[in-house]
Design a protein around this motif. Structure first.
Motif, PDB file in Angstrom:
ATOM      1  N   ASP A  42       0.838  -1.202   0.000  1.00 42.14           N
ATOM      2  CA  ASP A  42       0.000   0.000   0.000  1.00 42.14           C
ATOM      3  C   ASP A  42       0.874   1.254   0.000  1.00 42.14           C
ATOM      4  O   ASP A  42       1.632   1.485   0.939  1.00 42.14           O
ATOM      5  CB  ASP A  42      -0.892  -0.032   1.249  1.00 42.14           C
ATOM      6  N   THR A  43       0.755   2.058  -1.053  1.00 40.67           N
ATOM      7  CA  THR A  43       1.537   3.304  -1.120  1.00 40.67           C
ATOM      8  C   THR A  43       0.839   4.435  -0.357  1.00 40.67           C
ATOM      9  O   THR A  43       1.382   5.525  -0.254  1.00 40.67           O
ATOM     10  CB  THR A  43       1.694   3.762  -2.581  1.00 40.67           C
ATOM     11  N   HIS A  44      -0.359   4.192   0.115  1.00 41.24           N
ATOM     12  CA  HIS A  44      -1.245   5.211   0.725  1.00 41.24           C
ATOM     13  C   HIS A  44      -1.795   6.176  -0.319  1.00 41.24           C
ATOM     14  O   HIS A  44      -2.394   7.185   0.028  1.00 41.24           O
ATOM     15  CB  HIS A  44      -0.536   6.030   1.811  1.00 41.24           C
ATOM     16  N   MET A  93      12.675   6.819 -13.903  1.00 45.07           N
ATOM     17  CA  MET A  93      13.163   6.858 -12.508  1.00 45.07           C
ATOM     18  C   MET A  93      12.049   6.363 -11.600  1.00 45.07           C
ATOM     19  O   MET A  93      11.388   7.145 -10.930  1.00 45.07           O
ATOM     20  CB  MET A  93      13.513   8.304 -12.134  1.00 45.07           C
ATOM     21  N   ARG A  94      11.858   5.069 -11.607  1.00 49.29           N
ATOM     22  CA  ARG A  94      10.690   4.520 -10.919  1.00 49.29           C
ATOM     23  C   ARG A  94      11.038   4.137  -9.477  1.00 49.29           C
ATOM     24  O   ARG A  94      10.928   2.982  -9.090  1.00 49.29           O
ATOM     25  CB  ARG A  94      10.172   3.324 -11.705  1.00 49.29           C
ATOM     26  N   TRP A  95      11.471   5.128  -8.700  1.00 51.58           N
ATOM     27  CA  TRP A  95      11.863   4.817  -7.325  1.00 51.58           C
ATOM     28  C   TRP A  95      10.670   4.362  -6.489  1.00 51.58           C
ATOM     29  O   TRP A  95      10.820   3.637  -5.510  1.00 51.58           O
ATOM     30  CB  TRP A  95      12.585   5.998  -6.676  1.00 51.58           C
ATOM     31  N   CYS A  96       9.472   4.788  -6.884  1.00 52.00           N
ATOM     32  CA  CYS A  96       8.274   4.445  -6.093  1.00 52.00           C
ATOM     33  C   CYS A  96       8.038   2.929  -6.072  1.00 52.00           C
ATOM     34  O   CYS A  96       7.733   2.356  -5.015  1.00 52.00           O
ATOM     35  CB  CYS A  96       7.059   5.172  -6.653  1.00 52.00           C
ATOM     36  N   THR A  97       8.210   2.271  -7.201  1.00 52.42           N
ATOM     37  CA  THR A  97       7.970   0.826  -7.261  1.00 52.42           C
ATOM     38  C   THR A  97       8.952   0.095  -6.357  1.00 52.42           C
ATOM     39  O   THR A  97       8.589  -0.806  -5.605  1.00 52.42           O
ATOM     40  CB  THR A  97       8.139   0.306  -8.701  1.00 52.42           C
ATOM     41  N   ARG A  98      10.206   0.512  -6.453  1.00 52.97           N
ATOM     42  CA  ARG A  98      11.225  -0.180  -5.661  1.00 52.97           C
ATOM     43  C   ARG A  98      10.995   0.021  -4.161  1.00 52.97           C
ATOM     44  O   ARG A  98      10.983  -0.933  -3.385  1.00 52.97           O
ATOM     45  CB  ARG A  98      12.620   0.350  -6.059  1.00 52.97           C
ATOM     46  N   GLY A 174      -3.224   0.966  -9.196  1.00 49.21           N
ATOM     47  CA  GLY A 174      -2.083   1.752  -8.719  1.00 49.21           C
ATOM     48  C   GLY A 174      -2.477   3.102  -8.153  1.00 49.21           C
ATOM     49  O   GLY A 174      -3.641   3.374  -7.875  1.00 49.21           O
ATOM     50  N   CYS A 175      -1.464   3.946  -8.020  1.00 50.57           N
ATOM     51  CA  CYS A 175      -1.666   5.250  -7.379  1.00 50.57           C
ATOM     52  C   CYS A 175      -2.535   6.150  -8.265  1.00 50.57           C
ATOM     53  O   CYS A 175      -2.475   6.049  -9.499  1.00 50.57           O
ATOM     54  CB  CYS A 175      -0.324   5.931  -7.174  1.00 50.57           C
ATOM     55  N   TYR A 176      -3.265   7.045  -7.634  1.00 45.48           N
ATOM     56  CA  TYR A 176      -4.157   7.904  -8.430  1.00 45.48           C
ATOM     57  C   TYR A 176      -3.348   8.806  -9.360  1.00 45.48           C
ATOM     58  O   TYR A 176      -3.825   9.235 -10.398  1.00 45.48           O
ATOM     59  CB  TYR A 176      -5.106   8.726  -7.535  1.00 45.48           C
ATOM     60  N   PHE A 177      -2.094   9.085  -8.978  1.00 42.07           N
ATOM     61  CA  PHE A 177      -1.279   9.971  -9.810  1.00 42.07           C
ATOM     62  C   PHE A 177      -0.289   9.210 -10.686  1.00 42.07           C
ATOM     63  O   PHE A 177       0.676   9.792 -11.203  1.00 42.07           O
ATOM     64  CB  PHE A 177      -0.519  10.995  -8.958  1.00 42.07           C
ATOM     65  N   CYS A 178      -0.510   7.921 -10.870  1.00 46.76           N
ATOM     66  CA  CYS A 178       0.512   7.131 -11.573  1.00 46.76           C
ATOM     67  C   CYS A 178       0.853   7.741 -12.940  1.00 46.76           C
ATOM     68  O   CYS A 178      -0.015   8.057 -13.741  1.00 46.76           O
ATOM     69  CB  CYS A 178       0.063   5.692 -11.749  1.00 46.76           C
ATOM     70  N   PHE A 179       2.134   7.884 -13.177  1.00 45.27           N
ATOM     71  CA  PHE A 179       2.636   8.519 -14.408  1.00 45.27           C
ATOM     72  C   PHE A 179       2.447   7.627 -15.634  1.00 45.27           C
ATOM     73  O   PHE A 179       2.704   8.066 -16.751  1.00 45.27           O
ATOM     74  CB  PHE A 179       4.127   8.880 -14.246  1.00 45.27           C
ATOM     75  N   PHE A 180       2.033   6.385 -15.414  1.00 47.95           N
ATOM     76  CA  PHE A 180       1.735   5.530 -16.561  1.00 47.95           C
ATOM     77  C   PHE A 180       0.351   5.835 -17.140  1.00 47.95           C
ATOM     78  O   PHE A 180      -0.049   5.266 -18.142  1.00 47.95           O
ATOM     79  CB  PHE A 180       1.779   4.051 -16.160  1.00 47.95           C
ATOM     80  N   GLN A 181      -0.374   6.732 -16.471  1.00 42.28           N
ATOM     81  CA  GLN A 181      -1.716   7.063 -16.924  1.00 42.28           C
ATOM     82  C   GLN A 181      -1.717   7.705 -18.313  1.00 42.28           C
ATOM     83  O   GLN A 181      -0.876   8.551 -18.609  1.00 42.28           O
ATOM     84  CB  GLN A 181      -2.288   8.103 -15.954  1.00 42.28           C
ATOM     85  N   GLY A 266       2.514  -0.828 -18.566  1.00 40.81           N
ATOM     86  CA  GLY A 266       2.596  -0.415 -17.170  1.00 40.81           C
ATOM     87  C   GLY A 266       3.654  -1.165 -16.389  1.00 40.81           C
ATOM     88  O   GLY A 266       4.503  -1.852 -16.931  1.00 40.81           O
ATOM     89  N   CYS A 267       3.560  -1.019 -15.079  1.00 39.81           N
ATOM     90  CA  CYS A 267       4.565  -1.594 -14.193  1.00 39.81           C
ATOM     91  C   CYS A 267       4.167  -3.012 -13.796  1.00 39.81           C
ATOM     92  O   CYS A 267       3.037  -3.244 -13.393  1.00 39.81           O
ATOM     93  CB  CYS A 267       4.665  -0.694 -12.969  1.00 39.81           C
ATOM     94  N   LEU A 268       5.090  -3.928 -13.886  1.00 42.47           N
ATOM     95  CA  LEU A 268       4.799  -5.328 -13.604  1.00 42.47           C
ATOM     96  C   LEU A 268       4.344  -5.546 -12.163  1.00 42.47           C
ATOM     97  O   LEU A 268       3.541  -6.397 -11.876  1.00 42.47           O
ATOM     98  CB  LEU A 268       6.035  -6.187 -13.882  1.00 42.47           C
ATOM     99  N   VAL A 269       4.858  -4.774 -11.249  1.00 48.06           N
ATOM    100  CA  VAL A 269       4.516  -4.966  -9.848  1.00 48.06           C
ATOM    101  C   VAL A 269       3.195  -4.282  -9.503  1.00 48.06           C
ATOM    102  O   VAL A 269       2.356  -4.835  -8.802  1.00 48.06           O
ATOM    103  CB  VAL A 269       5.637  -4.418  -8.931  1.00 48.06           C
ATOM    104  N   CYS A 270       2.988  -3.077 -10.026  1.00 53.32           N
ATOM    105  CA  CYS A 270       1.810  -2.294  -9.646  1.00 53.32           C
ATOM    106  C   CYS A 270       0.581  -2.619 -10.476  1.00 53.32           C
ATOM    107  O   CYS A 270      -0.537  -2.390 -10.048  1.00 53.32           O
ATOM    108  CB  CYS A 270       2.090  -0.805  -9.807  1.00 53.32           C
ATOM    109  N   HIS A 271       0.769  -3.076 -11.687  1.00 54.28           N
ATOM    110  CA  HIS A 271      -0.357  -3.119 -12.640  1.00 54.28           C
ATOM    111  C   HIS A 271      -0.650  -4.515 -13.126  1.00 54.28           C
ATOM    112  O   HIS A 271      -0.653  -4.775 -14.322  1.00 54.28           O
ATOM    113  CB  HIS A 271      -0.061  -2.217 -13.850  1.00 54.28           C
ATOM    114  N   LEU A 272      -0.903  -5.431 -12.209  1.00 59.94           N
ATOM    115  CA  LEU A 272      -1.278  -6.770 -12.631  1.00 59.94           C
ATOM    116  C   LEU A 272      -2.695  -7.073 -12.204  1.00 59.94           C
ATOM    117  O   LEU A 272      -3.094  -6.681 -11.149  1.00 59.94           O
ATOM    118  CB  LEU A 272      -0.352  -7.820 -12.022  1.00 59.94           C
TER     119      LEU A 272
HETATM  120  S1  SF4 Z   1       1.253   2.764  -9.289  1.00 59.42           S
HETATM  121 FE1  SF4 Z   1       2.612   4.086 -10.498  1.00 59.42          FE
HETATM  122  S2  SF4 Z   1       3.116   5.803  -9.097  1.00 59.42           S
HETATM  123 FE2  SF4 Z   1       2.300   4.133  -7.821  1.00 59.42          FE
HETATM  124  S3  SF4 Z   1       4.090   2.979  -7.133  1.00 59.42           S
HETATM  125 FE3  SF4 Z   1       3.369   2.017  -9.019  1.00 59.42          FE
HETATM  126  S4  SF4 Z   1       4.537   2.943 -10.717  1.00 59.42           S
HETATM  127 FE4  SF4 Z   1       4.726   4.274  -8.868  1.00 59.42          FE
END
Ligand code: SF4
Length: 272
Positions: A42-44, A93-98, A174-181, A266-272
């Protein structure tokens, strides 16, 4: 089962998206003797629809989903953003996922042997980083069993858990502000959750070049003429797709298929 699997913890990492949810349902029915642990990092900053969907999943599987947050003091996205000097994460620079998805998982499992179930489908080409720890062994049951996107929608529909509600307007969890949007998804975030759109705007520092989308700030994107242009382009794309094929499934009939077309990026960890 191998000796490793016999002695391992079996972890189902949920993202709040359709594929990881369908995998949890599929594996639970296929292997009722395995005691799965269900985790959610949970990223909050997740979409409210994701928290609602997790509650539906829990009701269906009859087991709580453990929420993992970064650090013992539950530091979330804002804490790390400060450490990065306000530098917003991006696809490069996907520091959030890590920091918010992978590290909490690795800390949680420690050195225990783990089988990590990953919901990549047979019709996907993507592969990606989950963990480099040797004790975490990823497995890909949908790939092994040849299940594709239509199967995933079928599993969700037949179970009654259904498709995540955000799928009406956005292709990824994922996050409401995800840059993959995609841009049209930013527009719909504004239409559906204007408060969250405003909060996403607060993170941007245009003069320093910190914007969620590299080419355009959210203040520019929300101008009425720009919204009109973005939605017209999206409609045009949908029309072209619709001409190519007739609806075959409930998901396609409701347009979910079109929304999810670009999800593979998208991101393999966040978007499955
Ligand atoms: S959903 Fe997007 S912004 Fe949130 S952690 Fe994953 S890659 Fe980062």
């Amino acid at each position: 089962m191998s000796e490793f699997e016999d002695n391992a913890r079996h972890i189902m990492l949920l993202s709040g998206g359709k594929d990881s949810t369908a995998l949890a349902l599929y594996m639970r029915d296929k292997n009722p003797d395995i005691e799965f642990e269900y985790l959610f990092c949970d990223t909050h900053k997740e979409l409210p629809e994701i928290y609602e969907y997790l509650a539906r999943i829990e009701a269906y599987i009859g087991t709580p989903v453990t929420r993992l947050t970064s650090g013992m003091d539950e530091r979330g996205f804002d804490h790390y953003l400060k450490l990065y000097g306000g530098y917003l994460p991006s696809a490069q620079m996907r520091w959030c996922t890590r920091l918010l998805k992978i590290e909490p998982l690795e800390k949680h499992v420690g050195d225990d042997p783990v089988v990590l179930y990953v919901g990549i489908r047979a019709d996907e080409r993507r592969s990606g980083y989950i963990s480099t720890k040797k004790n975490i062994r990823p497995v890909f049951p949908f790939k092994e069993d040849g299940l594709n996107k239509a199967d995933i929608f079928r599993i969700l529909e037949e179970s009654g858990v259904g498709i995540p509600k955000y799928y009406e307007w956005r292709s990824r969890s994922g996050c409401y502000f995800c840059f993959f949007q995609q841009r049209a998804e930013w527009v719909r975030l504004k239409q559906r959750h204007s408060d969250l759109y405003e909060m996403a705007k607060q993170y941007e520092k245009e003069e320093e070049g910190y914007t969620w989308s590299q080419a355009e700030s959210l203040s520019d994107l929300e101008k009425p003429e720009r919204i009109e242009e973005i939605l017209a382009r999206e409609q045009d794309r949908k029309d072209r797709l619709a001409k190519k094929r007739k609806p075959q499934s409930l998901a396609q009939a409701f347009g979910y298929e079109e929304l999810s077309e670009d999800a593979e990026a998208g991101c393999l960890v966040c978007h499955l």
